[in-house]
Design a protein around this motif. Structure first.
Motif, PDB file in Angstrom:
ATOM      1  N   ASP A  86      -3.214   2.568   4.295  1.00 45.72           N
ATOM      2  CA  ASP A  86      -3.271   1.106   4.306  1.00 45.72           C
ATOM      3  C   ASP A  86      -4.272   0.519   3.306  1.00 45.72           C
ATOM      4  O   ASP A  86      -4.251  -0.668   3.042  1.00 45.72           O
ATOM      5  CB  ASP A  86      -3.549   0.582   5.716  1.00 45.72           C
ATOM      6  CG  ASP A  86      -2.337   0.742   6.635  1.00 45.72           C
ATOM      7  OD1 ASP A  86      -1.220   0.957   6.119  1.00 45.72           O
ATOM      8  OD2 ASP A  86      -2.508   0.685   7.866  1.00 45.72           O
ATOM      9  N   GLU A  87      -5.162   1.348   2.745  1.00 47.76           N
ATOM     10  CA  GLU A  87      -6.122   0.848   1.758  1.00 47.76           C
ATOM     11  C   GLU A  87      -5.691   1.132   0.329  1.00 47.76           C
ATOM     12  O   GLU A  87      -6.452   0.903  -0.609  1.00 47.76           O
ATOM     13  CB  GLU A  87      -7.506   1.459   2.006  1.00 47.76           C
ATOM     14  CG  GLU A  87      -8.162   0.949   3.270  1.00 47.76           C
ATOM     15  CD  GLU A  87      -9.637   1.273   3.354  1.00 47.76           C
ATOM     16  OE1 GLU A  87     -10.297   1.393   2.302  1.00 47.76           O
ATOM     17  OE2 GLU A  87     -10.134   1.411   4.467  1.00 47.76           O
ATOM     18  N   CYS A  88      -4.481   1.632   0.135  1.00 45.94           N
ATOM     19  CA  CYS A  88      -4.022   2.036  -1.197  1.00 45.94           C
ATOM     20  C   CYS A  88      -4.136   0.953  -2.254  1.00 45.94           C
ATOM     21  O   CYS A  88      -4.381   1.254  -3.407  1.00 45.94           O
ATOM     22  CB  CYS A  88      -2.593   2.560  -1.146  1.00 45.94           C
ATOM     23  SG  CYS A  88      -2.530   4.319  -0.866  1.00 45.94           S
ATOM     24  N   ASN A 133      -6.931   5.818  -1.484  1.00 46.99           N
ATOM     25  CA  ASN A 133      -7.868   4.770  -1.883  1.00 46.99           C
ATOM     26  C   ASN A 133      -8.841   4.439  -0.745  1.00 46.99           C
ATOM     27  O   ASN A 133      -9.459   3.376  -0.737  1.00 46.99           O
ATOM     28  CB  ASN A 133      -7.140   3.513  -2.359  1.00 46.99           C
ATOM     29  CG  ASN A 133      -7.623   3.072  -3.717  1.00 46.99           C
ATOM     30  OD1 ASN A 133      -8.154   3.868  -4.474  1.00 46.99           O
ATOM     31  ND2 ASN A 133      -7.438   1.814  -4.030  1.00 46.99           N
ATOM     32  N   TYR A 134      -8.971   5.327   0.204  1.00 47.51           N
ATOM     33  CA  TYR A 134      -9.886   5.116   1.326  1.00 47.51           C
ATOM     34  C   TYR A 134     -11.331   5.132   0.832  1.00 47.51           C
ATOM     35  O   TYR A 134     -11.735   6.016   0.069  1.00 47.51           O
ATOM     36  CB  TYR A 134      -9.673   6.206   2.384  1.00 47.51           C
ATOM     37  CG  TYR A 134     -10.639   6.086   3.531  1.00 47.51           C
ATOM     38  CD1 TYR A 134     -10.519   5.059   4.460  1.00 47.51           C
ATOM     39  CD2 TYR A 134     -11.695   6.981   3.677  1.00 47.51           C
ATOM     40  CE1 TYR A 134     -11.416   4.927   5.495  1.00 47.51           C
ATOM     41  CE2 TYR A 134     -12.590   6.855   4.719  1.00 47.51           C
ATOM     42  CZ  TYR A 134     -12.456   5.829   5.622  1.00 47.51           C
ATOM     43  OH  TYR A 134     -13.352   5.695   6.645  1.00 47.51           O
ATOM     44  N   ASP A 135     -12.126   4.160   1.266  1.00 50.73           N
ATOM     45  CA  ASP A 135     -13.536   4.035   0.901  1.00 50.73           C
ATOM     46  C   ASP A 135     -14.366   4.892   1.855  1.00 50.73           C
ATOM     47  O   ASP A 135     -14.452   4.590   3.046  1.00 50.73           O
ATOM     48  CB  ASP A 135     -13.956   2.562   0.982  1.00 50.73           C
ATOM     49  CG  ASP A 135     -15.358   2.293   0.477  1.00 50.73           C
ATOM     50  OD1 ASP A 135     -16.183   3.237   0.413  1.00 50.73           O
ATOM     51  OD2 ASP A 135     -15.643   1.125   0.162  1.00 50.73           O
ATOM     52  N   ARG A 176     -13.808   5.682  -3.494  1.00 49.24           N
ATOM     53  CA  ARG A 176     -12.455   5.755  -2.944  1.00 49.24           C
ATOM     54  C   ARG A 176     -11.766   7.077  -3.284  1.00 49.24           C
ATOM     55  O   ARG A 176     -11.882   7.582  -4.385  1.00 49.24           O
ATOM     56  CB  ARG A 176     -11.618   4.595  -3.454  1.00 49.24           C
ATOM     57  CG  ARG A 176     -12.130   3.264  -2.921  1.00 49.24           C
ATOM     58  CD  ARG A 176     -11.179   2.123  -3.206  1.00 49.24           C
ATOM     59  NE  ARG A 176     -11.714   0.887  -2.686  1.00 49.24           N
ATOM     60  CZ  ARG A 176     -11.607   0.506  -1.423  1.00 49.24           C
ATOM     61  NH1 ARG A 176     -10.962   1.241  -0.549  1.00 49.24           N
ATOM     62  NH2 ARG A 176     -12.136  -0.635  -1.018  1.00 49.24           N
ATOM     63  N   LYS A 223      -6.388  -1.452  -2.519  1.00 50.34           N
ATOM     64  CA  LYS A 223      -7.734  -1.996  -2.728  1.00 50.34           C
ATOM     65  C   LYS A 223      -8.333  -1.458  -4.029  1.00 50.34           C
ATOM     66  O   LYS A 223      -8.098  -0.328  -4.406  1.00 50.34           O
ATOM     67  CB  LYS A 223      -8.620  -1.669  -1.541  1.00 50.34           C
ATOM     68  CG  LYS A 223      -8.049  -2.260  -0.257  1.00 50.34           C
ATOM     69  CD  LYS A 223      -9.085  -2.601   0.725  1.00 50.34           C
ATOM     70  CE  LYS A 223      -8.406  -3.330   1.880  1.00 50.34           C
ATOM     71  NZ  LYS A 223      -9.134  -3.244   3.077  1.00 50.34           N
ATOM     72  N   ARG A 224      -9.122  -2.297  -4.690  1.00 47.29           N
ATOM     73  CA  ARG A 224      -9.656  -1.933  -6.002  1.00 47.29           C
ATOM     74  C   ARG A 224     -11.185  -1.927  -6.065  1.00 47.29           C
ATOM     75  O   ARG A 224     -11.748  -1.466  -7.047  1.00 47.29           O
ATOM     76  CB  ARG A 224      -9.131  -2.904  -7.063  1.00 47.29           C
ATOM     77  CG  ARG A 224      -7.619  -2.981  -7.144  1.00 47.29           C
ATOM     78  CD  ARG A 224      -7.051  -1.766  -7.834  1.00 47.29           C
ATOM     79  NE  ARG A 224      -5.607  -1.884  -7.980  1.00 47.29           N
ATOM     80  CZ  ARG A 224      -4.739  -1.139  -7.318  1.00 47.29           C
ATOM     81  NH1 ARG A 224      -5.138  -0.248  -6.463  1.00 47.29           N
ATOM     82  NH2 ARG A 224      -3.448  -1.291  -7.506  1.00 47.29           N
ATOM     83  N   THR A 225     -11.874  -2.453  -5.063  1.00 42.41           N
ATOM     84  CA  THR A 225     -13.333  -2.512  -5.121  1.00 42.41           C
ATOM     85  C   THR A 225     -13.942  -1.127  -4.929  1.00 42.41           C
ATOM     86  O   THR A 225     -13.353  -0.265  -4.287  1.00 42.41           O
ATOM     87  CB  THR A 225     -13.886  -3.454  -4.034  1.00 42.41           C
ATOM     88  OG1 THR A 225     -13.454  -2.981  -2.759  1.00 42.41           O
ATOM     89  CG2 THR A 225     -13.408  -4.882  -4.241  1.00 42.41           C
ATOM     90  N   ALA A 250       0.837  -1.202   0.000  1.00 47.86           N
ATOM     91  CA  ALA A 250       0.000   0.000   0.000  1.00 47.86           C
ATOM     92  C   ALA A 250       0.876   1.258   0.000  1.00 47.86           C
ATOM     93  O   ALA A 250       0.575   2.232  -0.695  1.00 47.86           O
ATOM     94  CB  ALA A 250      -0.936  -0.007   1.206  1.00 47.86           C
ATOM     95  N   ASP A 284       2.212   1.621  -3.403  1.00 51.94           N
ATOM     96  CA  ASP A 284       1.145   2.070  -4.305  1.00 51.94           C
ATOM     97  C   ASP A 284       0.915   3.572  -4.177  1.00 51.94           C
ATOM     98  O   ASP A 284       0.680   4.256  -5.182  1.00 51.94           O
ATOM     99  CB  ASP A 284      -0.158   1.321  -4.028  1.00 51.94           C
ATOM    100  CG  ASP A 284      -0.136  -0.115  -4.534  1.00 51.94           C
ATOM    101  OD1 ASP A 284       0.747  -0.458  -5.351  1.00 51.94           O
ATOM    102  OD2 ASP A 284      -0.999  -0.901  -4.091  1.00 51.94           O
TER     103      ASP A 284
END
Length: 177
Positions: free
Chosen positions: A86-88, A102-104, A97, A90-92, A38, A41
């Protein structure tokens, strides 16, 4: 897990360049091979944006707005020094995001709404509520979306010239031997 040298090699930049990003973006400096995918990324996104001609000042502004929004949403649920990135990987749900972290946020970003009652870490008690101190999550979201729109527009203008430059570079004569 990665070391600083591993990340520099992966990103095609010097370790000094990566250290400079860590300083300017106020990123945690870890030891040994403690850097997550992450983390890598996030650095990759910053470098991609710089390659697209986005100023570091614009990226820093977006970074600060993302972190502020995440703080207002009480996203710091772990004791990790890198909780904000820490969510960098993630792709969903890409429309929910934030660009860099990339935080949801729990709702479509572009609807200009937030899911404010997420069951996240209990906020610390302060003398005044956040909105009384001018820390309104929807205001920060609006500022974020304006900065995001500028970056998206400016990056979009660079696609055609970058493709042409990459095509041209591919035709450069190769050194023999």
């Amino acid at each position: 897990m990665y070391s600083l040298g591993d990340m520099a090699k992966e990103l095609g930049r010097s370790a000094a360049y990566i250290k400079g990003l860590q300083i300017r973006f106020d990123l945690p400096v870890l030891s040994g091979t403690s850097y997550s995918k992450a983390y890598l990324d996030l650095l990759r996104k910053i470098i991609f944006l710089r390659t697209l001609g986005i100023s570091e000042e614009s990226i820093l502004k977006l970074w600060q707005l993302e972190k502020k929004l995440m703080e207002l949403l009480h996203a710091d649920t772990s004791d990790s020094p890198t909780w904000f990135l820490d969510e960098c990987g993630k792709r969903t749900h890409p429309r929910r995001r934030l660009l860099l972290t990339n935080y949801d946020v729990g709702a479509d970003l572009f609807s200009k709404k937030l899911q404010l009652a997420l069951p996240l870490k209990e906020p610390s008690r302060e003398l005044f509520e956040g909105h009384e101190m001018g820390e309104d999550a929807l205001f920060v979201l609006e500022s974020y979306l304006k900065a995001y729109d500028r970056i998206q527009r400016d990056a979009g203008l660079q696609i055609k010239p970058l493709r042409a430059a990459a095509n041209w570079a591919g035709r450069l004569p190769q050194k023999m031997g």
